[in-house]
Design a protein around this motif. Structure first.
Motif, short mmCIF file in Angstrom:
data_model
loop_
_atom_site.label_atom_id
_atom_site.label_comp_id
_atom_site.label_asym_id
_atom_site.label_seq_id
_atom_site.Cartn_x
_atom_site.Cartn_y
_atom_site.Cartn_z
N TYR A 44 23.12 -18.96 13.28
CA TYR A 44 23.03 -19.08 11.82
C TYR A 44 24.06 -20.06 11.28
N VAL A 45 25.32 -19.94 11.72
CA VAL A 45 26.37 -20.82 11.18
C VAL A 45 26.24 -22.25 11.69
N SER A 46 25.45 -22.46 12.73
CA SER A 46 25.20 -23.83 13.18
C SER A 46 24.22 -24.55 12.24
N LYS A 47 23.48 -23.76 11.45
CA LYS A 47 22.48 -24.33 10.54
C LYS A 47 22.89 -24.25 9.07
N GLU A 48 23.69 -23.25 8.73
CA GLU A 48 24.08 -23.00 7.34
C GLU A 48 25.60 -22.97 7.23
N GLN A 49 26.12 -23.43 6.11
CA GLN A 49 27.56 -23.39 5.89
C GLN A 49 27.97 -22.00 5.41
N VAL A 50 28.87 -21.38 6.18
CA VAL A 50 29.42 -20.07 5.83
C VAL A 50 30.93 -20.24 5.85
N GLU A 51 31.60 -19.82 4.78
CA GLU A 51 33.05 -20.00 4.72
C GLU A 51 33.82 -18.72 4.99
N LEU A 52 33.13 -17.57 4.96
CA LEU A 52 33.82 -16.29 5.13
C LEU A 52 32.85 -15.23 5.60
N PHE A 53 33.32 -14.40 6.53
CA PHE A 53 32.60 -13.19 6.92
C PHE A 53 33.32 -12.01 6.26
N VAL A 54 32.57 -11.13 5.62
CA VAL A 54 33.12 -9.88 5.10
C VAL A 54 32.49 -8.77 5.93
N VAL A 55 33.35 -8.04 6.65
CA VAL A 55 32.86 -7.00 7.55
C VAL A 55 33.29 -5.65 7.00
N GLY A 56 32.34 -4.75 6.90
CA GLY A 56 32.63 -3.41 6.40
C GLY A 56 33.67 -2.71 7.25
N GLU A 57 34.53 -1.96 6.57
CA GLU A 57 35.57 -1.19 7.24
C GLU A 57 35.30 0.29 6.97
N PRO A 58 34.71 0.97 7.95
CA PRO A 58 34.37 2.38 7.73
C PRO A 58 35.62 3.26 7.74
N LYS A 59 35.73 4.07 6.71
CA LYS A 59 36.87 4.98 6.59
C LYS A 59 36.37 6.37 6.29
N ARG A 60 37.21 7.33 6.64
CA ARG A 60 36.92 8.72 6.27
C ARG A 60 37.34 8.93 4.82
N LEU A 61 37.03 10.10 4.31
CA LEU A 61 37.31 10.42 2.92
C LEU A 61 38.75 10.17 2.50
N HIS A 62 39.69 10.48 3.36
CA HIS A 62 41.11 10.36 3.01
C HIS A 62 41.70 9.00 3.38
N GLY A 63 40.86 8.06 3.79
CA GLY A 63 41.32 6.69 4.02
C GLY A 63 41.62 6.31 5.45
N GLU A 64 41.63 7.27 6.38
CA GLU A 64 41.88 6.91 7.78
C GLU A 64 40.62 6.31 8.39
N PRO A 65 40.78 5.44 9.40
CA PRO A 65 39.62 4.79 10.03
C PRO A 65 38.66 5.81 10.64
N SER A 66 37.36 5.54 10.54
CA SER A 66 36.37 6.43 11.15
C SER A 66 36.21 6.07 12.63
N GLU A 67 35.45 6.85 13.32
CA GLU A 67 35.19 6.61 14.75
C GLU A 67 34.50 5.27 14.98
N SER A 68 33.71 4.82 14.03
CA SER A 68 32.99 3.55 14.16
C SER A 68 33.93 2.35 14.31
N GLU A 69 35.14 2.49 13.82
CA GLU A 69 36.09 1.38 13.88
C GLU A 69 36.37 0.97 15.32
N LYS A 70 36.27 1.92 16.25
CA LYS A 70 36.48 1.61 17.68
C LYS A 70 35.43 0.64 18.21
N LEU A 71 34.24 0.66 17.62
CA LEU A 71 33.18 -0.28 18.00
C LEU A 71 33.36 -1.63 17.31
#
Length: 136
Positions: A44-71
């Motif tokens: 995709y980036v070889s064909k289109e100009q992208v200046e930034l990736f925004v990647v979701g940061e999964p957190k639990r209710l109290h703000g600590e990282p969720s298990e998904s963060e390990k992936l």
């Protein structure tokens, strides 16, 4: 101006959203199998100009990282090696799946389509991206 891309990274698939070139509107782009996401991004980036990736940061209710963060951490390391010229920002993605589902209901999407997890992931990525645009 280049686009901004959001990725809702998941164990099975990743929702992807993109801005317009003026970085005003966030739109769902697609859903990609997680095993294919790096090659898909590289193409995709070889064909289109992208200046930034925004990647979701999964957190639990109290703000600590969720298990998904390990992936997500190994993905981010590989992404940085594969496409080092595009920076990555993280954004709290708590409740985006619930918001995506609520958006589907409010939009009148049928029950059958609401069961489509790929569509939920794509809408979640769009919510992450819109949230980033709103708060930048």
């Amino acid at each position: 101006m280049a686009r901004i891309m959001a990725i809702d990274y998941g164990g099975k698939r990743c929702g992807v959203a993109i801005t317009d070139e003026s970085q005003i509107i966030a739109s769902g782009l697609t859903t990609v199998d997680t095993k294919d996401i790096l090659s898909w991004l590289q193409e995709y980036v070889s064909k289109e100009q992208v200046e930034l990736f925004v990647v979701g940061e999964p957190k639990r209710l109290h703000g600590e990282p969720s298990e998904s963060e390990k992936l997500i951490q190994p993905f981010l390391e590989k992404l940085n090696k594969l496409i080092p010229d595009i920076p990555v920002k993280r954004l709290d993605e708590r409740f985006t799946s619930k918001m995506a589902f609520d958006t589907m209901i409010a939009s009148g999407i049928s029950k059958k389509k609401r069961r489509d997890k790929a569509l939920v992931d794509q809408i979640s990525a769009t919510i992450i991206l819109q949230d980033y645009l709103y708060n930048q």
